[in-house]
Design a protein around this motif. Structure first.
Motif, PDB file in Angstrom:
ATOM      1  N   GLY A  69      -4.928   6.713   0.069  1.00 57.01           N
ATOM      2  CA  GLY A  69      -6.174   7.078   0.756  1.00 57.01           C
ATOM      3  C   GLY A  69      -7.450   6.816  -0.021  1.00 57.01           C
TER       4      GLY A  69
ATOM      5  N   CYS B   3      -8.703  -0.008  -5.109  1.00 57.24           N
ATOM      6  CA  CYS B   3      -7.253   0.215  -5.217  1.00 57.24           C
ATOM      7  C   CYS B   3      -6.755   0.058  -6.656  1.00 57.24           C
TER       8      CYS B   3
ATOM      9  N   CYS C 231       0.842  -1.200   0.000  1.00 57.61           N
ATOM     10  CA  CYS C 231       0.000   0.000   0.000  1.00 57.61           C
ATOM     11  C   CYS C 231       0.882   1.257   0.000  1.00 57.61           C
TER      12      CYS C 231
HETATM   13  S1  SF4 Z   1      -6.211   2.475  -2.466  1.00 58.94           S
HETATM   14 FE1  SF4 Z   1      -5.910   1.894  -0.315  1.00 58.94          FE
HETATM   15  S2  SF4 Z   1      -4.714  -0.023  -0.414  1.00 58.94           S
HETATM   16 FE2  SF4 Z   1      -4.555   0.960  -2.412  1.00 58.94          FE
HETATM   17  S3  SF4 Z   1      -2.643   2.128  -2.263  1.00 58.94           S
HETATM   18 FE3  SF4 Z   1      -4.353   3.529  -1.781  1.00 58.94          FE
HETATM   19  S4  SF4 Z   1      -4.498   3.445   0.454  1.00 58.94           S
HETATM   20 FE4  SF4 Z   1      -3.287   1.674  -0.166  1.00 58.94          FE
END
Ligand code: SF4
Ligand code: SF4
Ligand code: SF4
Length: 280
Positions: free
Chosen positions: A49, A84, A45
């Motif tokens: 966000g 994500c 990750c």
């Molecule tokens: S969407 Fe969520 S899991 Fe994916 S990189 Fe961003 S914070 Fe991390």
């Protein structure tokens, strides 16, 4: 204390090696396979966000610039995974070998051993080694499910506490392997022979896609390399049907194999000297 990112622990699995096993899935992989069924295990990750906003039950929040996951609030809807764009998951726990073992210990009466998978488990070699040492003290077998990129020959410490490796052989040559995974095939084929030569090759796994991957050539090269060892040991060859499930949208144009195609591959593997062939 060394900790590793854990994606999930399945207390009882019958598809991750022989018998009933607890399977530990680590986060992050050094390959990026087009057909990956769990692409959310590939990257760590980056705390962008985006998923915090979409979680329907407020199980994700920001603390000191990092995304924090509240396991108790989470309803396992996987909206965060779908959100994500980085092939990552916010549902990761950093755990030491002892902390992982605490989750395995209660399963001892019901399991034959443990299997570490991923992602790519060998990226977490230090924690895996400690975990395997504990598991073996308790009489469990310990297997690695690996994409074959780890230099087993020059880092023997991991194999000293492992019963064997379930090794992915994804293609037959450099060009196709690079196209599929973004990584060289050389170390994979070196490992194939090395692990067989020291009796640590538990299983070979090839995902089968008609046309695109020329699986016949992969089975042929695996059979040729293992010929001297197959006479002495019954090494399992698992032929895995490609399925669209979980695969990223841009890579879903592969064809799923028919039963007939899988049986042709099985017959070829038999011709190459394999006696224990499983189609899943
Ligand atoms: S969407 Fe969520 S899991 Fe994916 S990189 Fe961003 S914070 Fe991390
Ligand atoms: S799976 Fe992800 S989006 Fe769904 S509740 Fe859990 S953290 Fe939130
Ligand atoms: S090696 Fe496995 S986890 Fe890694 S990208 Fe390939 S299929 Fe996915």
């Amino acid at each position: 204390m060394i900790k590793a990112p854990v994606n999930k622990i399945i207390p009882s699995s019958v598809v991750d090696g022989p018998g009933n096993r607890t399977a530990i899935f680590f986060q992050s992989c050094n390959f990026n396979c087009r057909y990956c069924h769990n692409p959310e295990t590939i990257n760590m990750c980056i705390n962008c966000g985006a998923c915090v906003e979409t979680c329907p039950v407020g199980a994700l929040s920001f603390k000191d610039g990092k995304v924090v996951w509240d396991d108790k609030k989470c309803c396992r809807c996987d909206t965060c995974i779908k959100t994500c764009q980085n092939n990552a998951s916010p549902k990761i726990k950093y755990m030491s070998a002892e902390e992982i073992w605490e989750q395995i210990e209660g399963n001892i009466p019901f399991i034959r051993g443990i299997t570490v998978s991923g992602g790519e488990c060998t990226l977490q070699a230090d924690v895996v080694r400690e975990l395997f040492a504990i598991a073996k003290k308790h009489g469990l077998t310990a297997l690695l499910d690996s994409n074959g990129s780890y230099d087993f020959k020059n880092h023997p410490e991991l194999l000293e506490v492992s019963d064997g490796v379930m090794l992915d052989v994804k293609a037959d040559n450099e060009e196709r392997h690079q196209w599929l995974t973004g990584h060289s095939i050389d170390i994979v084929l070196e490992n194939l022979e090395y692990l067989a030569s020291i009796d640590k090759l538990e299983e070979i796994r090839t995902v089968c896609i008609p046309g695109s991957l020329e699986n016949e050539k992969t089975i042929t090269i695996v059979g040729d390399i293992l010929k001297p060892y197959l006479e002495k040991k019954d090494i399992r060859y698992k032929l895995i049907k490609y399925r669209h499930f979980g695969v990223r949208q841009q890579y879903r144009d592969f064809k799923e194999p028919t039963e007939e195609y899988m049986n042709e591959l099985k017959a070829l593997a038999q011709q190459k000297g394999f006696r224990n062939i499983v189609i899943i």
